[in-house]
Design an enzyme around this catalytic site. Structure first.
Site, PDB file in Angstrom:
ATOM      1  N   ASP A  48       0.865  -1.168   0.000  1.00 38.32           N
ATOM      2  CA  ASP A  48       0.000   0.000   0.000  1.00 38.32           C
ATOM      3  C   ASP A  48       0.907   1.225   0.000  1.00 38.32           C
ATOM      4  O   ASP A  48       2.021   1.192   0.534  1.00 38.32           O
ATOM      5  CB  ASP A  48      -0.866   0.032   1.266  1.00 38.32           C
ATOM      6  CG  ASP A  48      -1.978  -1.010   1.252  1.00 38.32           C
ATOM      7  OD1 ASP A  48      -1.956  -1.898   0.377  1.00 38.32           O
ATOM      8  OD2 ASP A  48      -2.865  -0.927   2.114  1.00 38.32           O
ATOM      9  N   SER A  84       7.086   3.925   5.760  1.00 39.52           N
ATOM     10  CA  SER A  84       8.258   4.533   5.142  1.00 39.52           C
ATOM     11  C   SER A  84       8.110   4.568   3.640  1.00 39.52           C
ATOM     12  O   SER A  84       7.059   4.954   3.140  1.00 39.52           O
ATOM     13  CB  SER A  84       9.533   3.804   5.561  1.00 39.52           C
ATOM     14  OG  SER A  84      10.663   4.577   5.236  1.00 39.52           O
ATOM     15  N   HIS A 129       5.118  -7.058  -0.341  1.00 41.41           N
ATOM     16  CA  HIS A 129       4.965  -8.344  -1.012  1.00 41.41           C
ATOM     17  C   HIS A 129       5.760  -8.392  -2.317  1.00 41.41           C
ATOM     18  O   HIS A 129       6.156  -7.356  -2.856  1.00 41.41           O
ATOM     19  CB  HIS A 129       3.483  -8.586  -1.308  1.00 41.41           C
ATOM     20  CG  HIS A 129       2.618  -8.579  -0.089  1.00 41.41           C
ATOM     21  ND1 HIS A 129       2.106  -9.726   0.459  1.00 41.41           N
ATOM     22  CD2 HIS A 129       2.187  -7.553   0.702  1.00 41.41           C
ATOM     23  CE1 HIS A 129       1.383  -9.417   1.534  1.00 41.41           C
ATOM     24  NE2 HIS A 129       1.416  -8.103   1.698  1.00 41.41           N
TER      25      HIS A 129
END
Length: 287
Positions: free
Chosen positions: A98, A255, A154
């Protein structure tokens, strides 16, 4: 209110944000947060989550668990199954996390930028001349994770991770205000360089960049957490075969991930600066 006064007020707010998030003992504050976030005390946890909600858009409705032992467990939370489906198109390189899309575009020889007008070099970022050659004139894209987002990342494609290099550094904030004011910020902060090769032989590189309060990067395939306390080796040869969508690890707050791809790849249709994207959604397309 005049335009001049609006600009002055905006500048003052930026100055205050930069002061509070950067002109502080960043390393000491980050070490403290690493310790504090792991305290398993209900009162500490509840007060911490309350403060977090006051200053962010924290939404735990997607979380796999509804109760957390500590703030750290909430930071690194898993989601309920099926909430981040991976685009099945074999041409699509999916978003690894995300995030909010920041600077992206074509690498000019070996130069890219953190915001418009703020360039930095691949060599300063990666520290590996051979890897720089692999991405000369390629494409780059920056994903910024805010503190309230899902912090796990991922595999963007079926690939083999061949090497990880951990580079010690600072822990500047990575928000847009800091990116405007700190030259070569991504090259100064702690970061991991994940070198991967696709089944077709093409190179794809992910660079998770740590920041203030966030200087820990967990990588499952190495079975270790990389942070300021990490001591050699700082280069890890590996042969980790992962499938598109497999969880690689997490940040311990929020981050940035920089994605480096070959020259002949193209950006997906929705890619634009400021767009929110989810893990598994199209990021790049192979020809």
């Amino acid at each position: 209110m005049t335009v001049r006064r609006l600009i002055a007020r905006f500048t003052e707010q930026e100055d205050l944000n930069f002061l509070l998030t950067n002109r502080v003992p960043r390393a000491a504050l980050t070490r403290f947060m690493g310790w504090f976030s792991k305290i398993e005390n209900p009162l500490v946890r509840d007060l911490s989550l309350l403060c977090w909600r006051l200053f962010s858009d924290l939404d735990l409705s997607e979380a796999k668990k509804t109760e957390f032992k500590s703030l750290h467990e909430c930071f690194t939370r898993e989601l309920r199954p099926g909430l981040r489906p991976v685009d099945p198109d074999p041409r699509v390189v999916a978003s690894p996390s995300d995030g909010i899309i920041g600077a992206f575009g074509k690498i000019a020889d070996t130069e890219l930028f953190q915001i418009k007008g703020a360039p930095y070099s691949l060599l300063d970022l990666l520290g590996d001349p051979a890897l720089v050659e692999s991405h000369r004139n390629g494409h780059f894209l920056t994903l910024r994770l805010t503190s309230s987002m899902y912090h796990r990342f991922h595999a963007p494609y079926d690939m083999s991770i061949e090497k990880v290099t951990f580079i010690h550094g600072d822990v500047w904030n990575v928000n847009p205000i800091a990116l405007k004011r700190v030259e070569r910020l991504f090259c100064k902060n702690e970061r991991a360089v994940l070198q991967a090769r696709l089944p077709t032989g093409e190179r794809l590189t992910l660079v998770p960049v740590a920041a203030i309060l966030v200087a820990s990067i967990r990588l499952h395939f190495l079975d270790r957490t990389l942070n300021a306390q990490s001591r050699g080796p700082l280069e890890f040869a590996c042969d980790a075969a992962v499938r598109k969508g497999d969880e690689l690890g997490w940040f311990e707050h929020g981050s940035t991930i920089i994605v480096l791809a070959p020259e002949h790849f193209e950006f997906a249709d929705r890619v634009a600066e400021g767009v929110r994207i989810r893990a598994g959604e199209p990021l790049l397309r192979k020809p």
